[in-house]
Write a protein that holds these residues in place. Structure first.
Motif, short mmCIF file in Angstrom:
data_model
loop_
_atom_site.label_atom_id
_atom_site.label_comp_id
_atom_site.label_asym_id
_atom_site.label_seq_id
_atom_site.Cartn_x
_atom_site.Cartn_y
_atom_site.Cartn_z
N ARG A 169 50.71 42.36 110.82
CA ARG A 169 49.30 42.28 111.24
C ARG A 169 48.80 40.84 111.24
O ARG A 169 48.01 40.44 112.10
N ASP B 6 50.16 39.34 114.38
CA ASP B 6 49.40 39.89 115.51
C ASP B 6 48.04 39.22 115.64
O ASP B 6 47.58 38.95 116.75
N MET B 7 47.40 38.97 114.49
CA MET B 7 46.09 38.33 114.51
C MET B 7 46.19 36.92 115.09
O MET B 7 45.37 36.52 115.92
#
Length: 522
Positions: A18, A21-22
Protein backbone atom coordinates in the motif's frame (compact mmCIF):
# COMPACT_ATOMS: atom_id res chain seq x y z
CA UNK A 1 -0.45 -20.39 15.24
CA UNK A 2 0.63 -20.83 11.64
CA UNK A 3 -2.47 -18.99 10.43
CA UNK A 4 -1.74 -16.10 12.81
CA UNK A 5 1.83 -15.89 11.51
CA UNK A 6 0.62 -15.90 7.90
CA UNK A 7 -1.90 -13.19 8.73
CA UNK A 8 0.84 -11.02 10.23
CA UNK A 9 3.08 -11.59 7.18
CA UNK A 10 0.16 -10.79 4.86
CA UNK A 11 -0.54 -7.63 6.81
CA UNK A 12 3.10 -6.56 6.58
CA UNK A 13 3.24 -7.26 2.85
CA UNK A 14 -0.02 -5.42 2.40
CA UNK A 15 1.26 -2.40 4.32
CA UNK A 16 4.42 -2.16 2.23
CA UNK A 17 2.46 -2.73 -0.98
CA UNK A 18 0.00 0.00 0.00
CA UNK A 19 2.92 2.33 0.70
CA UNK A 20 4.35 1.70 -2.79
CA UNK A 21 0.90 2.10 -4.34
CA UNK A 22 0.51 5.44 -2.58
CA UNK A 23 3.85 6.63 -3.99
CA UNK A 24 2.81 5.53 -7.47
CA UNK A 25 -0.65 7.10 -7.29
CA UNK A 26 0.64 10.40 -5.90
CA UNK A 27 3.53 10.45 -8.36
CA UNK A 28 1.37 9.65 -11.37
CA UNK A 29 -1.29 12.22 -10.44
CA UNK A 30 1.39 14.77 -11.05
CA UNK A 31 1.54 16.27 -14.57
CA UNK A 32 3.34 14.67 -17.49
CA UNK A 33 7.08 14.10 -16.81
CA UNK A 34 7.95 16.87 -19.28
CA UNK A 35 5.76 19.30 -17.33
CA UNK A 36 7.27 18.11 -14.04
CA UNK A 37 10.79 18.87 -15.24
CA UNK A 38 9.63 22.30 -16.37
CA UNK A 39 8.11 22.93 -12.92
CA UNK A 40 11.31 21.67 -11.28
CA UNK A 41 13.27 24.15 -13.40
CA UNK A 42 10.99 27.01 -12.31
CA UNK A 43 11.40 25.93 -8.67
CA UNK A 44 15.20 25.90 -9.02
CA UNK A 45 15.08 29.41 -10.50
CA UNK A 46 12.99 30.76 -7.60
CA UNK A 47 15.00 28.99 -4.88
CA UNK A 48 18.30 30.08 -6.43
CA UNK A 49 17.16 33.71 -6.45
CA UNK A 50 16.13 33.56 -2.79
CA UNK A 51 19.38 31.81 -1.80
CA UNK A 52 21.51 34.28 -3.78
CA UNK A 53 19.69 37.26 -2.28
CA UNK A 54 20.31 35.81 1.20
CA UNK A 55 24.02 35.46 0.41
CA UNK A 56 24.06 31.68 0.88
CA UNK A 57 27.58 30.30 0.35
CA UNK A 58 29.89 27.53 1.52
CA UNK A 59 33.67 27.27 1.91
CA UNK A 60 35.36 23.89 1.76
CA UNK A 61 38.40 21.93 0.61
CA UNK A 62 37.78 20.28 -2.75
CA UNK A 63 39.84 18.02 -4.99
CA UNK A 64 40.28 19.60 -8.42
CA UNK A 65 39.33 16.75 -10.80
CA UNK A 66 41.63 18.12 -13.51
CA UNK A 67 44.85 18.52 -11.50
CA UNK A 68 43.91 16.32 -8.48
CA UNK A 69 45.07 19.10 -6.15
CA UNK A 70 43.18 20.01 -2.98
CA UNK A 71 42.07 23.62 -3.08
CA UNK A 72 40.13 25.81 -0.68
CA UNK A 73 36.97 26.67 -2.60
CA UNK A 74 34.16 29.11 -1.96
CA UNK A 75 30.84 28.51 -3.71
CA UNK A 76 27.93 30.94 -3.66
CA UNK A 77 24.34 30.42 -4.72
CA UNK A 78 23.80 31.93 -8.17
CA UNK A 79 20.44 33.35 -9.18
CA UNK A 80 18.73 32.36 -12.39
CA UNK A 81 16.43 35.36 -12.16
CA UNK A 82 18.97 38.18 -12.37
CA UNK A 83 20.24 39.56 -15.67
CA UNK A 84 23.07 37.03 -16.03
CA UNK A 85 20.82 34.12 -15.11
CA UNK A 86 18.15 35.09 -17.63
CA UNK A 87 20.82 35.47 -20.32
CA UNK A 88 22.11 32.02 -19.38
CA UNK A 89 18.68 30.39 -19.70
CA UNK A 90 18.13 31.81 -23.19
CA UNK A 91 21.65 31.51 -24.59
CA UNK A 92 22.42 28.02 -23.24
CA UNK A 93 19.09 26.28 -23.87
CA UNK A 94 20.34 24.58 -27.04
CA UNK A 95 23.77 23.81 -25.58
CA UNK A 96 22.16 22.32 -22.47
CA UNK A 97 20.11 20.04 -24.70
CA UNK A 98 22.85 18.96 -27.11
CA UNK A 99 25.31 18.63 -24.22
CA UNK A 100 22.94 16.47 -22.15
CA UNK A 101 25.09 13.39 -21.46
CA UNK A 102 22.53 10.66 -22.27
CA UNK A 103 21.32 12.28 -25.48
CA UNK A 104 24.21 11.43 -27.80
CA UNK A 105 24.79 8.09 -26.10
CA UNK A 106 21.20 6.99 -26.61
CA UNK A 107 20.74 8.27 -30.16
CA UNK A 108 24.06 6.97 -31.55
CA UNK A 109 23.69 3.56 -29.87
CA UNK A 110 20.11 3.31 -31.13
CA UNK A 111 21.33 3.55 -34.74
CA UNK A 112 23.02 0.18 -34.31
CA UNK A 113 20.27 -1.28 -32.12
CA UNK A 114 17.72 -0.20 -34.75
CA UNK A 115 19.49 -2.26 -37.41
CA UNK A 116 19.76 -5.30 -35.13
CA UNK A 117 16.07 -5.01 -34.27
CA UNK A 118 14.84 -4.10 -37.74
CA UNK A 119 16.57 -7.07 -39.40
CA UNK A 120 15.19 -9.51 -36.82
CA UNK A 121 18.50 -10.34 -35.10
CA UNK A 122 17.38 -9.37 -31.59
CA UNK A 123 14.11 -11.27 -31.90
CA UNK A 124 15.92 -14.39 -33.13
CA UNK A 125 18.48 -14.18 -30.33
CA UNK A 126 15.73 -13.81 -27.74
CA UNK A 127 13.89 -16.87 -29.05
CA UNK A 128 17.17 -18.78 -28.89
CA UNK A 129 17.67 -17.55 -25.33
CA UNK A 130 14.15 -18.53 -24.25
CA UNK A 131 14.47 -22.00 -25.76
CA UNK A 132 17.86 -22.71 -24.11
CA UNK A 133 17.84 -20.90 -20.72
CA UNK A 134 16.15 -22.30 -17.58
CA UNK A 135 13.34 -19.93 -16.61
CA UNK A 136 14.42 -19.84 -12.94
CA UNK A 137 17.81 -18.34 -13.84
CA UNK A 138 16.73 -15.54 -16.15
CA UNK A 139 16.17 -12.88 -13.45
CA UNK A 140 19.62 -13.46 -11.97
CA UNK A 141 21.17 -13.33 -15.45
CA UNK A 142 19.50 -9.97 -16.20
CA UNK A 143 20.55 -8.40 -12.85
CA UNK A 144 24.10 -9.80 -13.09
CA UNK A 145 24.51 -8.54 -16.67
CA UNK A 146 23.32 -5.12 -15.51
CA UNK A 147 25.91 -4.99 -12.72
CA UNK A 148 28.70 -6.09 -15.05
CA UNK A 149 27.70 -3.56 -17.72
CA UNK A 150 29.23 -0.62 -15.84
CA UNK A 151 32.63 -1.79 -17.09
CA UNK A 152 31.45 -0.17 -20.35
CA UNK A 153 30.47 3.07 -18.61
CA UNK A 154 26.85 4.05 -19.45
CA UNK A 155 26.21 1.38 -22.08
CA UNK A 156 23.97 -0.63 -19.78
CA UNK A 157 21.37 2.13 -19.60
CA UNK A 158 20.94 2.17 -23.36
CA UNK A 159 21.30 -1.53 -24.15
CA UNK A 160 20.55 -3.71 -21.13
CA UNK A 161 17.60 -1.86 -19.57
CA UNK A 162 15.33 -2.10 -22.65
CA UNK A 163 16.70 -5.59 -23.37
CA UNK A 164 15.72 -6.72 -19.85
CA UNK A 165 12.13 -5.77 -20.61
CA UNK A 166 12.16 -7.70 -23.90
CA UNK A 167 13.73 -10.77 -22.27
CA UNK A 168 11.04 -10.89 -19.57
CA UNK A 169 8.30 -10.39 -22.14
CA UNK A 170 9.67 -13.28 -24.19
CA UNK A 171 9.38 -15.50 -21.10
CA UNK A 172 5.73 -14.47 -20.66
CA UNK A 173 6.61 -12.23 -17.70
CA UNK A 174 5.88 -8.55 -17.10
CA UNK A 175 8.31 -6.47 -19.20
CA UNK A 176 8.46 -3.68 -16.60
CA UNK A 177 9.78 -6.23 -14.08
CA UNK A 178 12.59 -7.05 -16.52
CA UNK A 179 13.25 -3.37 -17.07
CA UNK A 180 13.38 -2.83 -13.28
CA UNK A 181 15.72 -5.80 -12.74
CA UNK A 182 18.13 -4.55 -15.41
CA UNK A 183 17.93 -0.94 -14.18
CA UNK A 184 18.60 -2.09 -10.60
CA UNK A 185 21.72 -3.93 -11.73
CA UNK A 186 23.00 -1.22 -14.06
CA UNK A 187 22.42 1.77 -11.78
CA UNK A 188 21.73 0.52 -8.24
CA UNK A 189 24.74 -1.78 -8.46
CA UNK A 190 26.86 0.73 -10.36
CA UNK A 191 29.92 0.46 -8.07
CA UNK A 192 30.00 -3.34 -7.99
CA UNK A 193 31.84 -5.40 -10.60
CA UNK A 194 34.10 -8.42 -10.97
CA UNK A 195 36.53 -6.24 -12.93
CA UNK A 196 38.17 -2.87 -12.41
CA UNK A 197 36.03 -0.28 -14.17
CA UNK A 198 36.32 3.35 -15.22
CA UNK A 199 35.11 4.71 -11.87
CA UNK A 200 37.82 2.97 -9.80
CA UNK A 201 40.87 4.99 -10.90
CA UNK A 202 38.76 8.16 -10.90
CA UNK A 203 37.70 7.81 -7.27
CA UNK A 204 41.12 6.49 -6.25
CA UNK A 205 42.83 9.63 -7.55
CA UNK A 206 40.48 11.87 -5.59
CA UNK A 207 40.94 9.77 -2.42
CA UNK A 208 44.72 9.98 -2.81
CA UNK A 209 44.72 13.77 -2.81
CA UNK A 210 42.33 13.91 0.15
CA UNK A 211 44.55 11.47 2.09
CA UNK A 212 47.60 13.67 1.47
CA UNK A 213 46.04 16.29 3.74
CA UNK A 214 46.98 13.93 6.59
CA UNK A 215 49.67 11.71 5.10
CA UNK A 216 51.53 13.35 2.16
CA UNK A 217 52.90 10.09 0.75
CA UNK A 218 49.64 8.13 0.81
CA UNK A 219 48.33 6.64 -2.46
CA UNK A 220 44.99 4.91 -3.12
CA UNK A 221 45.27 2.37 -5.94
CA UNK A 222 42.56 1.80 -8.56
CA UNK A 223 42.24 -1.74 -7.16
CA UNK A 224 41.63 -0.42 -3.60
CA UNK A 225 38.04 -1.73 -3.36
CA UNK A 226 38.30 -4.71 -5.69
CA UNK A 227 37.75 -7.60 -3.24
CA UNK A 228 34.74 -5.93 -1.66
CA UNK A 229 33.22 -5.09 -5.03
CA UNK A 230 33.63 -8.67 -6.28
CA UNK A 231 31.56 -9.95 -3.35
CA UNK A 232 29.17 -7.00 -3.81
CA UNK A 233 28.48 -8.15 -7.38
CA UNK A 234 27.04 -11.43 -6.13
CA UNK A 235 25.22 -9.70 -3.25
CA UNK A 236 23.48 -7.24 -5.61
CA UNK A 237 22.63 -10.08 -8.01
CA UNK A 238 21.05 -12.14 -5.20
CA UNK A 239 19.18 -9.19 -3.68
CA UNK A 240 18.06 -7.88 -7.08
CA UNK A 241 16.74 -11.31 -8.08
CA UNK A 242 14.83 -11.73 -4.81
CA UNK A 243 13.31 -8.22 -4.94
CA UNK A 244 12.22 -8.69 -8.57
CA UNK A 245 10.57 -12.05 -8.01
CA UNK A 246 9.12 -11.52 -4.52
CA UNK A 247 8.16 -7.82 -4.48
CA UNK A 248 8.22 -6.08 -7.86
CA UNK A 249 6.79 -8.72 -10.21
CA UNK A 250 3.88 -9.81 -7.92
CA UNK A 251 2.96 -6.14 -7.45
CA UNK A 252 2.92 -5.50 -11.22
CA UNK A 253 0.72 -8.52 -11.85
CA UNK A 254 0.01 -9.95 -15.27
CA UNK A 255 1.04 -7.93 -18.30
CA UNK A 256 -1.96 -7.06 -20.44
CA UNK A 257 -0.35 -4.73 -22.93
CA UNK A 258 -0.13 -5.10 -26.68
CA UNK A 259 3.61 -5.77 -26.99
CA UNK A 260 4.29 -9.40 -27.90
CA UNK A 261 7.30 -11.62 -28.66
CA UNK A 262 6.98 -14.43 -31.21
CA UNK A 263 8.28 -17.71 -29.71
CA UNK A 264 8.15 -20.07 -32.72
CA UNK A 265 11.20 -22.22 -33.50
CA UNK A 266 13.99 -20.69 -35.56
CA UNK A 267 13.71 -21.18 -39.31
CA UNK A 268 16.61 -22.36 -41.47
CA UNK A 269 17.11 -18.80 -42.76
CA UNK A 270 17.19 -17.44 -39.22
CA UNK A 271 19.75 -20.03 -38.13
CA UNK A 272 21.87 -19.12 -41.15
CA UNK A 273 21.58 -15.45 -40.22
CA UNK A 274 22.60 -16.13 -36.60
CA UNK A 275 25.71 -18.00 -37.76
CA UNK A 276 26.66 -15.08 -39.98
CA UNK A 277 26.02 -12.64 -37.12
CA UNK A 278 28.23 -14.70 -34.79
CA UNK A 279 31.09 -14.80 -37.31
CA UNK A 280 30.81 -11.06 -37.97
CA UNK A 281 30.84 -10.14 -34.26
CA UNK A 282 33.89 -12.35 -33.65
CA UNK A 283 35.73 -10.64 -36.51
CA UNK A 284 34.66 -7.24 -35.19
CA UNK A 285 35.88 -8.15 -31.67
CA UNK A 286 39.23 -9.27 -33.11
CA UNK A 287 39.58 -5.94 -34.95
CA UNK A 288 38.86 -3.94 -31.78
CA UNK A 289 41.31 -6.13 -29.83
CA UNK A 290 44.03 -5.39 -32.40
CA UNK A 291 43.41 -1.67 -31.86
CA UNK A 292 43.43 -1.93 -28.06
CA UNK A 293 45.49 -4.87 -26.75
CA UNK A 294 48.99 -4.11 -28.17
CA UNK A 295 51.06 -1.73 -26.04
CA UNK A 296 51.08 0.76 -28.96
CA UNK A 297 47.44 0.14 -29.88
CA UNK A 298 45.78 2.96 -31.80
CA UNK A 299 42.87 3.21 -29.34
CA UNK A 300 45.10 3.49 -26.28
CA UNK A 301 45.97 6.85 -24.72
CA UNK A 302 48.72 8.21 -27.06
CA UNK A 303 50.69 9.72 -24.16
CA UNK A 304 50.22 7.20 -21.32
CA UNK A 305 49.58 4.05 -23.33
CA UNK A 306 46.65 3.21 -21.02
CA UNK A 307 43.15 1.93 -21.82
CA UNK A 308 41.19 3.28 -18.85
CA UNK A 309 40.55 6.99 -18.32
CA UNK A 310 40.23 9.28 -21.32
CA UNK A 311 41.69 6.95 -23.93
CA UNK A 312 40.28 6.87 -27.48
CA UNK A 313 38.83 3.43 -26.61
CA UNK A 314 36.87 4.64 -23.57
CA UNK A 315 35.87 7.90 -25.26
CA UNK A 316 34.78 5.94 -28.33
CA UNK A 317 32.71 3.30 -26.54
CA UNK A 318 29.42 4.66 -27.87
CA UNK A 319 30.25 4.27 -31.58
CA UNK A 320 31.85 0.89 -30.76
CA UNK A 321 28.57 -0.18 -29.13
CA UNK A 322 26.68 1.09 -32.18
CA UNK A 323 28.88 -1.02 -34.48
CA UNK A 324 28.58 -3.96 -32.08
CA UNK A 325 24.87 -4.07 -32.98
CA UNK A 326 25.04 -2.72 -36.54
CA UNK A 327 27.65 -5.18 -37.90
CA UNK A 328 25.97 -8.43 -36.78
CA UNK A 329 22.55 -6.91 -37.47
CA UNK A 330 23.52 -6.26 -41.08
CA UNK A 331 25.22 -9.66 -41.42
CA UNK A 332 22.10 -11.39 -40.04
CA UNK A 333 19.82 -9.45 -42.38
CA UNK A 334 21.87 -10.28 -45.48
CA UNK A 335 22.03 -14.02 -44.80
CA UNK A 336 18.50 -14.33 -43.35
CA UNK A 337 17.07 -12.44 -46.30
CA UNK A 338 15.60 -9.53 -44.34
CA UNK A 339 17.99 -7.03 -45.96
CA UNK A 340 17.89 -6.61 -49.73
CA UNK A 341 20.02 -3.47 -50.08
CA UNK A 342 21.49 -0.47 -48.26
CA UNK A 343 18.10 1.26 -48.23
CA UNK A 344 16.79 -1.38 -45.82
CA UNK A 345 19.62 -0.62 -43.38
CA UNK A 346 18.96 3.12 -43.57
CA UNK A 347 15.24 2.50 -43.14
CA UNK A 348 15.85 0.45 -39.96
CA UNK A 349 17.95 3.31 -38.56
CA UNK A 350 15.24 5.81 -39.44
CA UNK A 351 12.55 3.79 -37.68
CA UNK A 352 14.72 3.60 -34.56
CA UNK A 353 15.12 7.38 -34.56
CA UNK A 354 11.39 7.91 -35.16
CA UNK A 355 10.59 5.89 -32.04
CA UNK A 356 12.69 8.29 -29.95
CA UNK A 357 10.51 11.37 -30.54
CA UNK A 358 8.91 11.29 -27.08
CA UNK A 359 12.30 10.82 -25.45
CA UNK A 360 13.73 13.87 -27.25
CA UNK A 361 10.98 16.09 -25.82
CA UNK A 362 11.53 14.67 -22.34
CA UNK A 363 15.32 15.00 -22.66
CA UNK A 364 15.06 18.68 -23.58
CA UNK A 365 13.13 19.48 -20.38
CA UNK A 366 15.31 17.24 -18.21
CA UNK A 367 18.49 18.73 -19.66
CA UNK A 368 17.43 22.27 -18.70
CA UNK A 369 16.59 21.19 -15.15
CA UNK A 370 19.91 19.39 -14.60
CA UNK A 371 21.86 22.29 -16.11
CA UNK A 372 20.03 24.87 -13.97
CA UNK A 373 20.74 22.86 -10.82
CA UNK A 374 24.45 22.81 -11.66
CA UNK A 375 24.61 26.49 -12.69
CA UNK A 376 23.00 27.72 -9.45
CA UNK A 377 25.40 25.65 -7.25
CA UNK A 378 22.44 24.38 -5.20
CA UNK A 379 23.65 20.77 -5.41
CA UNK A 380 27.14 21.65 -4.20
CA UNK A 381 25.76 23.72 -1.32
CA UNK A 382 23.49 20.85 -0.25
CA UNK A 383 26.42 18.41 -0.37
CA UNK A 384 28.72 20.60 1.72
CA UNK A 385 26.00 21.41 4.25
CA UNK A 386 25.16 17.71 4.57
CA UNK A 387 28.80 16.79 5.14
CA UNK A 388 29.19 19.56 7.71
CA UNK A 389 26.07 18.40 9.56
CA UNK A 390 27.36 14.84 9.85
CA UNK A 391 30.76 16.05 11.04
CA UNK A 392 29.10 18.27 13.64
CA UNK A 393 27.17 15.35 15.19
CA UNK A 394 30.36 14.13 16.87
CA UNK A 395 29.61 10.48 16.04
CA UNK A 396 32.49 8.00 15.96
CA UNK A 397 32.99 4.36 14.98
CA UNK A 398 30.33 2.53 13.02
CA UNK A 399 27.51 4.95 13.80
CA UNK A 400 29.62 7.52 11.95
CA UNK A 401 30.24 5.11 9.03
CA UNK A 402 26.53 4.30 8.72
CA UNK A 403 25.68 8.01 8.98
CA UNK A 404 28.25 8.70 6.26
CA UNK A 405 26.65 6.08 3.97
CA UNK A 406 23.18 7.58 4.54
CA UNK A 407 24.42 11.14 3.89
CA UNK A 408 26.12 9.93 0.67
CA UNK A 409 22.86 8.26 -0.39
CA UNK A 410 20.90 11.45 0.33
CA UNK A 411 23.33 13.75 -1.49
CA UNK A 412 23.24 11.33 -4.44
CA UNK A 413 19.61 12.34 -4.98
CA UNK A 414 20.83 15.84 -5.93
CA UNK A 415 24.24 15.30 -7.55
CA UNK A 416 24.39 12.41 -9.99
CA UNK A 417 28.12 12.31 -10.77
CA UNK A 418 30.02 9.94 -8.46
CA UNK A 419 33.30 11.80 -8.97
CA UNK A 420 31.75 15.26 -8.49
CA UNK A 421 30.26 14.27 -5.12
CA UNK A 422 33.45 12.54 -4.02
CA UNK A 423 35.57 15.57 -4.98
CA UNK A 424 33.48 17.55 -2.48
CA UNK A 425 33.13 14.92 0.25
CA UNK A 426 36.54 13.24 0.20
CA UNK A 427 38.54 16.21 1.62
CA UNK A 428 36.09 16.27 4.56
CA UNK A 429 35.62 12.60 5.37
CA UNK A 430 38.89 10.94 4.30
CA UNK A 431 41.04 13.01 6.72
CA UNK A 432 38.37 12.86 9.44
CA UNK A 433 38.14 9.06 9.32
CA UNK A 434 41.92 8.72 9.01
CA UNK A 435 42.14 10.50 12.37
CA UNK A 436 39.92 7.71 13.74
CA UNK A 437 42.16 5.00 12.25
CA UNK A 438 40.11 4.13 9.15
CA UNK A 439 41.93 3.86 5.82
CA UNK A 440 40.99 6.08 2.85
CA UNK A 441 40.18 2.88 0.93
CA UNK A 442 37.58 1.96 3.56
CA UNK A 443 36.05 5.45 3.51
CA UNK A 444 35.89 5.28 -0.28
CA UNK A 445 34.09 1.91 -0.26
CA UNK A 446 31.54 3.20 2.29
CA UNK A 447 30.91 6.20 0.04
CA UNK A 448 30.34 3.96 -2.98
CA UNK A 449 27.57 2.07 -1.18
CA UNK A 450 25.56 5.25 -0.61
CA UNK A 451 26.45 6.63 -4.02
CA UNK A 452 25.02 3.63 -5.90
CA UNK A 453 21.94 2.70 -3.88
CA UNK A 454 19.80 5.76 -4.57
CA UNK A 455 20.68 6.26 -8.25
CA UNK A 456 17.51 4.44 -9.27
CA UNK A 457 15.08 6.75 -7.44
CA UNK A 458 16.59 10.14 -8.29
CA UNK A 459 14.97 12.21 -11.07
CA UNK A 460 18.28 14.10 -11.22
CA UNK A 461 20.10 10.96 -12.39
CA UNK A 462 20.96 11.66 -16.03
CA UNK A 463 19.29 8.55 -17.45
CA UNK A 464 16.11 8.74 -15.35
CA UNK A 465 14.19 10.32 -18.23
CA UNK A 466 15.55 7.64 -20.58
CA UNK A 467 14.20 4.85 -18.38
CA UNK A 468 10.75 6.47 -18.23
CA UNK A 469 10.73 6.65 -22.04
CA UNK A 470 11.65 2.94 -22.28
CA UNK A 471 8.92 2.00 -19.77
CA UNK A 472 6.25 3.96 -21.64
CA UNK A 473 6.65 1.57 -24.58
CA UNK A 474 4.89 -1.06 -22.44
CA UNK A 475 2.66 1.17 -20.34
CA UNK A 476 1.91 4.63 -21.69
CA UNK A 477 0.65 5.71 -18.26
CA UNK A 478 4.10 5.21 -16.73
CA UNK A 479 5.30 8.35 -14.97
CA UNK A 480 7.80 9.38 -12.33
CA UNK A 481 5.58 7.87 -9.62
CA UNK A 482 5.48 4.47 -11.34
CA UNK A 483 9.24 4.31 -11.75
CA UNK A 484 10.10 5.51 -8.23
CA UNK A 485 7.57 3.16 -6.57
CA UNK A 486 8.90 0.25 -8.63
CA UNK A 487 12.56 0.97 -7.86
CA UNK A 488 12.21 2.01 -4.20
CA UNK A 489 12.34 -1.59 -2.83
CA UNK A 490 15.65 -2.12 -4.67
CA UNK A 491 17.06 1.14 -3.29
CA UNK A 492 16.10 0.39 0.34
CA UNK A 493 17.19 -3.26 0.35
CA UNK A 494 20.43 -2.58 -1.56
CA UNK A 495 21.31 0.14 0.95
CA UNK A 496 20.55 -2.04 3.98
CA UNK A 497 22.07 -5.24 2.56
CA UNK A 498 25.23 -3.54 1.32
CA UNK A 499 25.73 -1.78 4.67
CA UNK A 500 25.31 -5.10 6.52
CA UNK A 501 27.94 -6.62 4.23
CA UNK A 502 30.33 -3.80 5.17
CA UNK A 503 29.66 -4.40 8.89
CA UNK A 504 30.32 -8.14 8.50
CA UNK A 505 33.44 -7.38 6.45
CA UNK A 506 34.66 -5.09 9.21
CA UNK A 507 33.90 -7.63 11.93
CA UNK A 508 36.22 -10.15 10.30
CA UNK A 509 38.80 -7.49 9.36
CA UNK A 510 39.01 -8.62 5.74
CA UNK A 511 41.09 -6.70 3.18
CA UNK A 512 38.90 -4.66 0.83
CA UNK A 513 41.39 -4.76 -2.02
CA UNK A 514 44.93 -5.91 -2.86
CA UNK A 515 47.13 -4.42 -0.14
CA UNK A 516 44.23 -2.28 1.13
CA UNK A 517 43.01 -2.89 4.66
CA UNK A 518 40.20 -1.27 6.58
CA UNK A 519 42.46 0.39 9.10
CA UNK A 520 45.58 2.48 8.80
CA UNK A 521 48.80 0.64 9.73
CA UNK A 522 49.95 1.49 13.24
Amino acid sequence: MANAKQAVQSSRKGLFARFLDMIEVVGNKLPHPVTIFVLFSIAVAIISHIAAAAGVSVEFNMVDRTTNEVKLTTVQAISLLNADGIRYMFSKAVANFTGFAPLGTVLVAMLGVGVAEGTGLIQALLRKLVLSTPKRLITAVVVFAGVMSNIASDAGYVVLVPLGAIVFLSFGRHPLAGLAAAFAGVSGGFSANLLIGTVDPLLGGISTEAAKLVSPGYAVAPTANWYFMIVSTFLITILGTWITEKIVEPRLGEYKGNEKVDLHDLTAAEKKGLRAALISIVLFAVLIALLVVPANGILRDPQKGTIMGHSPFMDGLVPIIMLFFLVPGAAYGIFAGTIKNDKDVASAMGKAMASMGGYLVLAFAAAQFVAYFAYTNLGTILAVKGAAFLKATGMTGFPLIIGFILVSAFINLFIGSASAKWAIMAPVFVPMLMQLGYSPEFTQVAYRIGDSSTNIISPLMSYFAVIIAFAQKYDKETGIGTLISTMLPYSIIFLVGWTILLVIWSFFGLPIGPGAGMYLPM
